[in-house]
Motif scaffolding. Sequence first.
Motif, PDB file in Angstrom:
ATOM      1  N   GLU A  42       1.482   5.893  -2.855  1.00 39.55           N
ATOM      2  CA  GLU A  42       0.647   5.002  -2.059  1.00 39.55           C
ATOM      3  C   GLU A  42      -0.600   4.609  -2.825  1.00 39.55           C
ATOM      4  O   GLU A  42      -1.002   5.272  -3.769  1.00 39.55           O
ATOM      5  CB  GLU A  42       0.294   5.646  -0.719  1.00 39.55           C
ATOM      6  N   CYS A  64       6.902  -2.949   1.929  1.00 38.36           N
ATOM      7  CA  CYS A  64       6.687  -1.583   2.399  1.00 38.36           C
ATOM      8  C   CYS A  64       6.353  -1.612   3.886  1.00 38.36           C
ATOM      9  O   CYS A  64       6.127  -2.664   4.458  1.00 38.36           O
ATOM     10  CB  CYS A  64       5.550  -0.912   1.638  1.00 38.36           C
ATOM     11  N   HIS A 118       1.411   4.750   5.037  1.00 40.03           N
ATOM     12  CA  HIS A 118       0.260   5.203   4.247  1.00 40.03           C
ATOM     13  C   HIS A 118      -0.441   6.327   5.002  1.00 40.03           C
ATOM     14  O   HIS A 118      -0.673   6.226   6.205  1.00 40.03           O
ATOM     15  CB  HIS A 118      -0.708   4.046   3.986  1.00 40.03           C
ATOM     16  N   SER A 119      -0.796   7.379   4.304  1.00 38.82           N
ATOM     17  CA  SER A 119      -1.392   8.557   4.946  1.00 38.82           C
ATOM     18  C   SER A 119      -2.789   8.318   5.497  1.00 38.82           C
ATOM     19  O   SER A 119      -3.266   9.099   6.314  1.00 38.82           O
ATOM     20  CB  SER A 119      -1.414   9.734   3.968  1.00 38.82           C
ATOM     21  N   LEU A 159      -4.174   4.904   6.555  1.00 37.10           N
ATOM     22  CA  LEU A 159      -4.287   3.478   6.868  1.00 37.10           C
ATOM     23  C   LEU A 159      -5.624   3.169   7.531  1.00 37.10           C
ATOM     24  O   LEU A 159      -6.277   2.179   7.197  1.00 37.10           O
ATOM     25  CB  LEU A 159      -3.128   3.039   7.760  1.00 37.10           C
ATOM     26  N   PRO A 219       3.369  -0.523   6.009  1.00 37.86           N
ATOM     27  CA  PRO A 219       1.983  -0.071   5.852  1.00 37.86           C
ATOM     28  C   PRO A 219       1.643   1.192   6.647  1.00 37.86           C
ATOM     29  O   PRO A 219       0.809   1.984   6.219  1.00 37.86           O
ATOM     30  CB  PRO A 219       1.157  -1.262   6.343  1.00 37.86           C
ATOM     31  N   ILE A 237       0.795  -1.230   0.000  1.00 43.56           N
ATOM     32  CA  ILE A 237       0.000   0.000   0.000  1.00 43.56           C
ATOM     33  C   ILE A 237       0.828   1.281   0.000  1.00 43.56           C
ATOM     34  O   ILE A 237       0.277   2.370  -0.133  1.00 43.56           O
ATOM     35  CB  ILE A 237      -1.008   0.022   1.171  1.00 43.56           C
ATOM     36  N   HIS A 238       2.130   1.159   0.149  1.00 41.19           N
ATOM     37  CA  HIS A 238       2.998   2.341   0.119  1.00 41.19           C
ATOM     38  C   HIS A 238       4.276   1.984  -0.620  1.00 41.19           C
ATOM     39  O   HIS A 238       4.666   0.825  -0.671  1.00 41.19           O
ATOM     40  CB  HIS A 238       3.318   2.814   1.539  1.00 41.19           C
ATOM     41  N   PHE A 287      -1.987  -6.202   4.311  1.00 40.77           N
ATOM     42  CA  PHE A 287      -1.176  -5.042   3.957  1.00 40.77           C
ATOM     43  C   PHE A 287       0.252  -5.397   4.326  1.00 40.77           C
ATOM     44  O   PHE A 287       0.585  -5.518   5.494  1.00 40.77           O
ATOM     45  CB  PHE A 287      -1.616  -3.794   4.714  1.00 40.77           C
ATOM     46  N   SER A 297      -4.261   4.441  -3.714  1.00 42.56           N
ATOM     47  CA  SER A 297      -5.319   5.432  -3.515  1.00 42.56           C
ATOM     48  C   SER A 297      -6.559   4.784  -2.898  1.00 42.56           C
ATOM     49  O   SER A 297      -6.868   3.620  -3.148  1.00 42.56           O
ATOM     50  CB  SER A 297      -5.694   6.115  -4.836  1.00 42.56           C
TER      51      SER A 297
END
Length: 131
Positions: free
Chosen positions: A58, A86, A91-92, A94, A88, A33-34, A82, A60
């Motif tokens: 990341e 990366c 991610h801005s 999560l 997880p 996810i990132h 996830f 969307s």
Amino acid sequence: EDINVKRQKNLTKVFLKNKTSKYPLFSSIEFNIHGSCNRRCAFCPRVDEELYPNLNEELSIEFFEKILNELKNNKYKGRLCFSGFCEPFLHSNLVGLVKLFKKYLPNNRLEIVTNGDYLDELIARKLFDNG
């Protein structure tokens, strides 16, 4: 001839066209996810920054929701994770991803594989409260 071609044709015939099959097509789906991680672990491709650089990108929310909607429409019963290569928690949103997961697939299992650097009691509670 590639030996997998015959196998792929059989997969299509047996699983994709047979709606009554008791076996899911996928039992596990993993999302990266990132595009980055805060560590360089020896077992991960990110150990070599030149070959696997961190990227500021990341998954969307809109695209993830589209995927979840399709999984729901196909009665997906497997697990989502996830993870990938990366962290997880970078991610801005999560928590937003977790909320969407529970909205579309409330009976499925979601896992988050993390190194734990960004995990604290507040974020753990937010994640728990949202699914």
